[in-house]
Write an enzyme that holds these catalytic residues in place. Structure first.
Site, PDB file in Angstrom:
ATOM      1  N   GLU A 131      -5.786  66.349  43.731  1.00  0.00           N
ATOM      2  CA  GLU A 131      -5.666  67.566  42.924  1.00  0.00           C
ATOM      3  C   GLU A 131      -4.458  67.480  42.001  1.00  0.00           C
ATOM      4  OE1 GLU A 131      -7.672  70.973  45.739  1.00  0.00           O
ATOM      5  OE2 GLU A 131      -5.740  70.141  46.390  1.00  0.00           O
ATOM      6  N   GLU A 151     -11.000  66.912  53.217  1.00  0.00           N
ATOM      7  CA  GLU A 151     -10.909  68.262  53.776  1.00  0.00           C
ATOM      8  C   GLU A 151     -12.134  68.648  54.601  1.00  0.00           C
ATOM      9  OE1 GLU A 151      -8.046  68.210  50.346  1.00  0.00           O
ATOM     10  OE2 GLU A 151     -10.038  67.394  50.762  1.00  0.00           O
TER      11      GLU A 151
END
Length: 276
Positions: A131, A151
């Site tokens: 990210e 995740e």
């Protein structure tokens, strides 16, 4: 006296004292008009905690006017291992949402800041590290670089902007498969997908990133600013709105002294100025 350090044989000036903050998670330096932000938690594989986030925010909030581009790199063998799970605490829904919005606010300051940003990636670019990397406008990887969004395999969900930034680059369907399966992409696959714009031999990503950053600083600052501010936003607009926003960006960019000087030089070189 300002601190001077050496990285990969190059002397660089450390401006952290000038901006009044004691950095412990990043190492800010300058090389000419290029700023260098090094993620400096190698023992944690540069995993992201609040300290790192706030130092990144402070760095971009206090970027000197003389800096025309920034290179983000990391110390150690991995660019960033994502969220520092050892310092992560379980939160209720409201707390988790506020945590995500904190990441969004700080990462927006990179993507929509005052100057272009180049990421020099090595090793793992995982989860929150991915990210962070995708906030950069130009991304350089090495042959040893790999990308993961783990995740989903950890029973959590991305929260630092991946559904927008990563999804925009590789597409929602591919990102979904990446999260569901924990799939890992290597450097060449990342290049094909657009996660990186360049793949360099191991140990040379930073050199290439600096070369590109210096090239970028040769552009007119206003032109660079409009590209950083406008292109991604226009891409998210309808075609009609995008065309209008493009016309505004073009009108503003051509108003700079550098644009006028460039046009004058072109017209003089081609002889058109003499015929008008």
């Amino acid at each position: 006296m300002a601190n001077v350090s050496v990285w990969m044989g190059q002397s660089v000036l450390n401006p952290s004292e000038a901006v009044g903050m004691e950095y412990t998670h990043i190492k800010p330096e300058t090389d000419g008009n290029v700023g260098i932000l090094t993620l400096d938690r190698p023992s944690k594989f540069n995993a992201i905690n609040h300290g790192l986030l706030f130092e990144i925010e402070h760095y971009f909030d206090t970027l000197p006017d003389a800096i025309g581009a920034v290179v983000i790199r990391s110390s150690g063998q991995h660019f960033c291992a994502g969220l520092d799970l050892l310092e992560h605490s379980m939160r209720d829904a409201a707390g988790a949402m506020h945590e995500c919005r904190l990441w969004h606010r700080i990462f927006d300051k990179i993507e929509y800041g005052s100057v272009p940003v180049v990421a020099a990636m090595n090793g793992g670019v995982l989860g929150g590290g991915m990210e962070l990397a995708m906030t950069a406008h130009i991304r350089v990887s090495q042959q040893d670089t790999f990308y993961e969004l783990p995740e989903g395999r950890r029973a959590i969900f991305v929260g630092g902007g991946a559904t927008v930034r990563v999804g925009r680059i590789i597409g929602a369907s591919r990102m979904m498969e990446m999260m569901l399966t924990g799939r890992r992409y290597g450097a060449e696959q990342g290049l094909q997908l657009g996660l990186a714009h360049y793949v360099e031999p191991n140990g040379t990503a930073f050199d290439k990133a600096m070369e590109l950053a210096r090239r970028v600083t040769e552009n007119a600052p206003l032109s660079n600013y409009m590209m950083v501010q406008a292109i991604t936003r226009i891409n998210d607009m309808s075609a009609s709105d995008g065309f209008f926003a493009e016309s505004l960006a073009a009108a503003i960019a051509q108003s700079s002294p550098e644009a006028r000087a460039g046009m004058e030089a072109f017209l003089t070189k081609t002889g058109k100025r003499d015929n008008q």
